[in-house]
Design an enzyme around this catalytic site. Structure first.
Site, PDB file in Angstrom:
ATOM      1  N   ARG A  72       0.847  -1.199   0.000  1.00  7.79           N
ATOM      2  CA  ARG A  72       0.000   0.000   0.000  1.00  7.79           C
ATOM      3  C   ARG A  72       0.885   1.253   0.000  1.00  7.79           C
ATOM      4  NH1 ARG A  72      -1.520   1.947   4.489  1.00  7.79           N
ATOM      5  NH2 ARG A  72      -2.116  -0.031   5.426  1.00  7.79           N
ATOM      6  N   TYR A 125     -16.343  16.234 -16.365  1.00  6.81           N
ATOM      7  CA  TYR A 125     -16.595  14.793 -16.316  1.00  6.81           C
ATOM      8  C   TYR A 125     -17.680  14.520 -15.252  1.00  6.81           C
ATOM      9  CZ  TYR A 125     -15.901   9.829 -15.574  1.00  6.81           C
ATOM     10  OH  TYR A 125     -16.103   8.479 -15.452  1.00  6.81           O
ATOM     11  N   ASP A 196      -7.491  18.529 -15.018  1.00  5.99           N
ATOM     12  CA  ASP A 196      -7.754  17.161 -15.468  1.00  5.99           C
ATOM     13  C   ASP A 196      -7.322  17.103 -16.929  1.00  5.99           C
ATOM     14  OD1 ASP A 196      -8.831  14.804 -16.466  1.00  5.99           O
ATOM     15  OD2 ASP A 196     -10.639  14.921 -15.242  1.00  5.99           O
TER      16      ASP A 196
HETATM   17  C1  LIG Z   1     -12.878   8.750 -16.997  1.00  8.96           C
HETATM   18  C2  LIG Z   1     -12.567  10.115 -16.518  1.00  8.96           C
HETATM   19  C3  LIG Z   1     -12.402  10.373 -15.153  1.00  8.96           C
HETATM   20  C4  LIG Z   1     -12.597   9.310 -14.094  1.00  8.96           C
HETATM   21  O1  LIG Z   1     -11.686   8.275 -14.229  1.00  8.96           O
HETATM   22  P1  LIG Z   1     -11.980   6.747 -13.814  1.00  8.96           P
HETATM   23  O2  LIG Z   1     -10.722   6.073 -14.163  1.00  8.96           O
HETATM   24  O3  LIG Z   1     -13.177   6.300 -14.582  1.00  8.96           O
HETATM   25  O4  LIG Z   1     -12.272   6.742 -12.330  1.00  8.96           O
HETATM   26  C5  LIG Z   1     -12.083  11.677 -14.790  1.00  8.96           C
HETATM   27  N1  LIG Z   1     -11.945  12.655 -15.701  1.00  8.96           N
HETATM   28  C6  LIG Z   1     -12.094  12.429 -17.019  1.00  8.96           C
HETATM   29  C7  LIG Z   1     -11.933  13.552 -17.981  1.00  8.96           C
HETATM   30  C8  LIG Z   1     -12.421  11.162 -17.478  1.00  8.96           C
HETATM   31  O5  LIG Z   1     -12.588  10.944 -18.788  1.00  8.96           O
END
Ligand SMILES: *Cc1c(COP(=O)(O)O)cnc(C)c1O
Length: 416
Positions: A72, A125, A196
């Protein structure tokens, strides 16, 4: 090797290998993707980083070990992935998570406190919207969702307790482009800008170089690249922030297993090759859709007709593989189209080698309230394509037959 507050070594940063990494980052993107963090195994010479499928590590004496004591807190396969992706993003530090949402939570919750406030992109998202709108308020953390393409609206949403700007660009699913440098210029000391970067990937866009403090990815998407693993990563150049991310990652245990880390490590080696092909196909698909009279709008930042094309050219090196469009005849025709494709799979997610089609209204943004979706411009007539790397002609043929079939099924000969 730095220790966390419990005295655990924190091998999951590039600190340990900093001199090597400094040389490595002068190399090209694909060389770094294939080499960084991936020296041959010291004990066996294994060329490929092994999957260290072990929970614990045997110590020579109490507290004397080789940098790992429990998986972990740290695992060598995960360390390799963290070093590789940090180098691709131009970051000093990175922390890998068990999913993109665990990464989004890690990138925000790790340093926020009750009473803090987030200014977030509206066109976000769906899962991140759910986290900020439904979960964080329970802990006294509130969010204002704004049209971040509008700097005045963004500035007006800043409160004395604003700690975090959460930026997603290109946005999902309408592919608007937010000016990362302009948002970074709004921030005051003590405020953090997190981006993001899942849609763009480090191949096309590096938010840290544009003034962001933190970059987050769902590695489930382009980095993994083959739709066979769920994961996430958070990167920064700020040692203090990194310590907070690493601390919470270990404290809550939101880690990827070694197999998952291995799959993302393997997938990321071919990121450059895949992204060039994704983009070539996406460009062709977007240009094709623009010629169809049953398509009323096409959203792709690489099109000269895109509202933020100039900004996209300025802050990105390429435009990615996602294309959204509206069916002129509305919801029924859009749904008929989505179930009529044969090469594009009807599935949520994106960024894999295979092409996917989805209806954001019910699929990716199912958790977003209808009135919020309508305000965002996500109608039931909207279709999102994750354009894969199959042969381009097959993709265009498939879209052609599915659009033609949707005309028949939705009986829209007259209305188009
Ligand atoms: C898919 C996605 C997420 C979340 O990711 P997971 O791996 O599904 O938990 C967050 N931001 C964006 C832009 C995504 O496409």
């Amino acid at each position: 090797m730095p220790n966390d507050a419990f005295g655990h070594p924190q091998p999951n940063s590039r600190t340990a290998g900093a001199p090597e990494a400094a040389v490595a980052s002068q190399r090209g993107f694909s060389t770094r993707a294939i080499r960084t963090g991936q020296d041959p195994d010291k004990t066996t010479g294994a060329t490929i980083v092994p999957v260290y499928q072990t929970a614990t590590f045997t110590q020579d004496a109490v507290g004397v070990h080789k940098g790992y004591d429990y998986s972990r807190s740290g695992n060598p396969t995960r360390s390799a992935l963290e070093a590789q992706l940090a180098d691709l993003e131009g970051a000093k530090f990175s922390v890998a998570y068990g999913s993109g949402m665990a990464a989004a939570n890690g990138a925000s919750f790790s340093f926020l406190r009750a009473g803090d406030h987030i200014v977030a992109t509206k066109d976000l998202y769906g899962g991140t919207h759910r986290l900020f709108a439904n979960v964080f308020p329970r802990y006294g953390i509130t969010t204002t969702f704004v049209e971040m393409c509008d700097l005045e609206e963004t500035r007006a949403a800043i409160q004395p307790n604003t700690k975090l700007f959460w930026v997603e660009t290109p946005t999902n699913p309408l592919l608007k482009i937010i000016d990362i440098a302009a948002i970074a210029a709004l921030k005051k000391p003590g405020q953090i800008v997190a981006v993001d970067n899942t849609f763009a990937t480090p191949y096309w866009q590096n938010p840290l170089a544009l003034g962001a403090d933190v970059v987050m990815h769902s590695t489930t998407k382009y980095l993994g690249g083959h739709s066979d693993v769920v994961g996430g990563i958070v990167m920064t150049n700020d040692a203090d922030l990194h310590q907070q991310f690493a601390y919470l990652q270990n404290a809550v245990g939101a880690v990827p297993g070694p197999w998952d880390a291995y799959l993302v490590l393997r997938g990321s080696k071919t990121l450059a090759l895949r992204m060039r092909e994704h983009e070539r196909n996406a460009h062709a698909v977007a240009a094709f859709l623009e010629t169809r009279d049953d398509v009323s709008a096409v959203y792709y930042p690489g099109l000269a007709s895109h509202e933020h094309h100039e900004l996209a050219k300025k802050q990105m090196r390429g435009f990615g593989g996602i294309v959204s469009f509206r069916h002129r005849a509305g919801a029924e025709a859009a749904l008929a189209f989505a179930k009529s494709t044969e090469v594009f799979n009807l599935a949520t997610s994106l960024g894999g080698v295979e092409s996917l089609v989805c209806s954001p209204w019910t699929m990716t943004h199912g958790s977003v309230p209808p009135e919020h979706k309508t305000a965002l411009g996500i109608g039931e007539d909207l279709v999102r394509l994750s354009v894969g790397i199959e042969d381009c002609g097959d993709l265009i043929d498939d879209l052609t037959q599915a659009l033609d079939r949707a005309r028949v099924e939705a009986n829209i000969f007259a209305s188009v």
